[in-house]
Design a protein around this motif. Structure first.
Motif, short mmCIF file in Angstrom:
data_model
loop_
_atom_site.label_atom_id
_atom_site.label_comp_id
_atom_site.label_asym_id
_atom_site.label_seq_id
_atom_site.Cartn_x
_atom_site.Cartn_y
_atom_site.Cartn_z
N ILE A 35 -56.64 -7.09 35.42
CA ILE A 35 -57.64 -7.70 34.53
C ILE A 35 -59.01 -7.70 35.22
O ILE A 35 -60.02 -7.31 34.62
CB ILE A 35 -57.22 -9.14 34.14
CG1 ILE A 35 -55.92 -9.09 33.33
CG2 ILE A 35 -58.34 -9.86 33.39
CD1 ILE A 35 -55.31 -10.44 33.00
N ASP A 36 -59.04 -8.10 36.48
CA ASP A 36 -60.31 -8.13 37.22
C ASP A 36 -60.93 -6.74 37.30
O ASP A 36 -62.13 -6.56 37.10
CB ASP A 36 -60.09 -8.66 38.65
CG ASP A 36 -59.69 -10.12 38.66
OD1 ASP A 36 -59.90 -10.81 37.64
OD2 ASP A 36 -59.15 -10.58 39.69
N GLU A 94 -62.16 -5.64 33.81
CA GLU A 94 -63.32 -6.41 33.39
C GLU A 94 -64.59 -5.84 34.06
O GLU A 94 -65.61 -5.63 33.42
CB GLU A 94 -63.12 -7.88 33.76
CG GLU A 94 -64.22 -8.76 33.23
CD GLU A 94 -63.82 -10.23 33.18
OE1 GLU A 94 -62.72 -10.60 33.67
OE2 GLU A 94 -64.63 -11.00 32.68
N LYS A 128 -67.47 -3.78 31.87
CA LYS A 128 -68.84 -4.31 31.81
C LYS A 128 -69.85 -3.19 32.08
O LYS A 128 -70.88 -3.09 31.42
CB LYS A 128 -69.03 -5.38 32.89
CG LYS A 128 -68.63 -6.75 32.43
CD LYS A 128 -69.03 -7.79 33.47
CE LYS A 128 -68.57 -9.13 32.97
NZ LYS A 128 -68.20 -10.07 33.99
N SER A 140 -52.33 -8.31 31.46
CA SER A 140 -53.48 -7.46 31.11
C SER A 140 -53.38 -6.94 29.68
O SER A 140 -54.41 -6.71 29.02
CB SER A 140 -53.60 -6.28 32.08
OG SER A 140 -52.44 -5.48 32.01
N TRP A 171 -54.68 -9.61 27.54
CA TRP A 171 -56.14 -9.66 27.75
C TRP A 171 -56.83 -8.50 26.99
O TRP A 171 -57.85 -8.68 26.33
CB TRP A 171 -56.42 -9.57 29.26
CG TRP A 171 -57.85 -9.47 29.62
CD1 TRP A 171 -58.74 -10.50 29.79
CD2 TRP A 171 -58.59 -8.27 29.88
NE1 TRP A 171 -59.98 -10.01 30.14
CE2 TRP A 171 -59.91 -8.65 30.21
CE3 TRP A 171 -58.26 -6.91 29.88
CZ2 TRP A 171 -60.91 -7.72 30.51
CZ3 TRP A 171 -59.25 -5.98 30.18
CH2 TRP A 171 -60.55 -6.40 30.50
N VAL A 182 -59.94 -8.02 24.18
CA VAL A 182 -61.07 -7.08 24.32
C VAL A 182 -61.20 -6.27 23.03
O VAL A 182 -62.29 -6.12 22.48
CB VAL A 182 -60.85 -6.10 25.51
CG1 VAL A 182 -61.92 -5.02 25.54
CG2 VAL A 182 -60.81 -6.86 26.83
N LEU A 207 -67.35 -9.29 27.26
CA LEU A 207 -67.41 -8.71 28.62
C LEU A 207 -68.81 -8.90 29.22
O LEU A 207 -69.79 -8.89 28.52
CB LEU A 207 -67.06 -7.23 28.57
CG LEU A 207 -65.60 -6.92 28.24
CD1 LEU A 207 -65.45 -5.45 27.85
CD2 LEU A 207 -64.70 -7.23 29.42
#
Ligand code: GCO
Length: 453
Positions: free
Chosen positions: A379-380, A383, A387, A438, A441, A445, A453
């Motif tokens: 996820i990190d 993300e 972005k 994820s 998540w 999105v 984001l």
């Protein structure tokens, strides 16, 4: 505009990596079937014989995608499942599988994106010289034209070949991928030229056989380059670095322009023609015309990149990574900037709409005591990367979609099942699937078109 209103949020896989059923229903052998049987080539002797058994479980997999809200699915057709000999007789059972998959996707409102060659070269064609044989331009384009005719009433987007950098570089130079050879450098340039001609001929014939207008692209890869600072000289250094060919002959395939300039500009890059001149085949103006058939979009498999600054000598230099630099389970560096600057420079040079056809990472995913898979690292990572992609879109780069690699854990080539790239966890003992954190998540999105984001 952040992401376009019609942005496509997708997942990606490839045939050999997930399907299994390697020797069922009349499928011919491909070079990976042969390679995996060689001792010592693949981690712990793993193979794609069963893989995720997607061939039998595709309905479940489509249902999982639907649950995640996925809008597009990029998968490949295994050439040897449809044409066991590469040319000639069609294997109706193999073809039926892809029709059923496409129908299932359409019924779930998930748009199919077909890749024609994700490294599944029919072994029968390999025996005839494979990419070394000029006839592969016909073999591949006939297969492509057939697929376009069969599927164009249901599928709009097609990719010809996936990552020629890899299948030539790893397949024929380092030999870590099928067919596992180390051939003379001269041969690799001939194969590369055939790959590009096969692409061009496929584009041409597919447009003729398709039942309605289809959109065709290609999906190369590369390490991206991004500037150390936003000073103009560093940006220029990153641009130069990304758009130069690789001077290391044994690794020459790792570059952007040798593959993409012929397609979009009708010529090989001048620095490459100079550096590689002693190794090149005959390349005629007719060849270049064929290769540069107009295409509709540019796919890009982007995983990481290098930080570049302008050196004192006016040449780009790579900035050393700091100690303890973040990396994925496979040891790949985590460099979110590559999803801004990669598309930015590629769009600047080629002016083609872009799809990110692969991006993702391997993590050491395990099932926790609560029965879930908590892949916060994924996820990190996503993300951070998304972005940057959003910024690129805001700054005017024409980005049409993003396909996460991969829908589910799968056969990671010579690493076998040791690396997990999926948003769905696969227990290979039981074939049980578990959507990782994820995946939930990503559903958000998609639902919000990346707004948060
Ligand atoms: C590719 C890839 C995938 C890999 C992924 C992770 O197109 O390189 O072909 O097949 O599994 O990139 O290495």
């Amino acid at each position: 505009m952040s992401f376009r209103n019609d942005f496509v949020w997708g997942q990606a896989t490839s045939a050999y990596q997930i399907e299994g059923a390697a020797f069922q229903d009349g499928k011919g052998w491909d070079i990976w079937d042969v390679f995996c049987k060689e001792e010592g080539k693949v981690f712990e002797g793993h193979s794609g014989d069963v893989a995720c058994d997607h061939y039998h479980r595709f309905r479940e997999d489509v249902a999982l995608m639907k649950k995640m809200g996925v809008q597009g699915y990029r998968f490949s057709i295994n050439w040897s499942r449809v044409f066991p000999n590469g040319t000639g007789t069609v294997n109706e059972k193999g073809l039926k599988f892809y029709h059923e998959l496409v129908d299932e996707l359409c019924a779930a409102n998930i748009e199919p994106y077909i890749t024609l060659y994700h490294w599944e070269l029919p072994y029968e064609l390999y025996k005839k010289g494979g990419w070394m044989n000029r006839e592969i331009v016909e073999w591949f384009s006939d297969y492509a034209a057939f697929i376009a005719k069969e599927f164009s009433d249901k599928v709009t987007h097609f990719f010809t070949v996936n990552e020629p950098q890899c299948f030539i570089g790893l397949g024929y130079m380092t030999g870590v991928h099928a067919p596992g050879l180390k051939v003379p450098v001269r041969d690799t340039f001939l194969m590369a030229h055939h790959v590009l001609m096969a692409h061009g001929m496929a584009v041409k014939k597919m447009r003729q056989t398709a039942k309605r207008d289809i959109l065709i692209g290609i999906a190369p890869t590369g390490s991206m380059s991004y500037p150390d600072t936003e000073r103009p000289e560093d940006i220029e250094a990153a641009r130069m670095h990304l758009m130069q060919v690789n001077p290391d002959l044994q690794n020459w395939t790792w570059n952007v322009t040798w593959w993409s300039d012929p397609i979009f500009r009708g010529e090989y890059p001048e620095d490459g023609l100079r550096l590689y001149k002693d190794y090149l085949p005959t390349m005629t103006p007719e060849d270049m015309k064929l290769i540069s058939q107009p295409i509709d979009f540019y796919g890009q498999n982007i995983y990481n990149g290098n930080r570049i600054r302008m050196g004192k000598d006016g040449k780009p230099e790579v900035v050393k990574r700091y100690d303890g630099f973040p990396k994925t389970a496979l040891g790949w560096p985590v460099t979110p900037e590559c999803l801004y600057w990669g598309p930015y420079f590629l769009y600047e040079r080629y002016q083609s709409p872009i799809y990110i056809t692969e991006n993702g990472l391997s993590c050491h995913d395990t099932v926790s005591s609560d029965g879930k898979v908590h892949d916060q690292n994924r996820i990190d990572f996503l993300e951070g990367y998304l972005k940057q992609l959003k910024h690129a879109s805001e700054d005017g780069v024409d980005i049409r979609g993003y396909f996460h690699w991969s829908l589910m854990d799968n056969f990671e080539w010579h690493s076998g099942y040791a690396d997990r790239f999926g948003m769905i966890y696969v227990d290979y003992r039981t074939q049980e699937r578990i959507i990782k954190d994820s995946g939930y998540w990503y559903e958000k999105v998609i639902r919000e078109n990346g707004e948060f984001l």
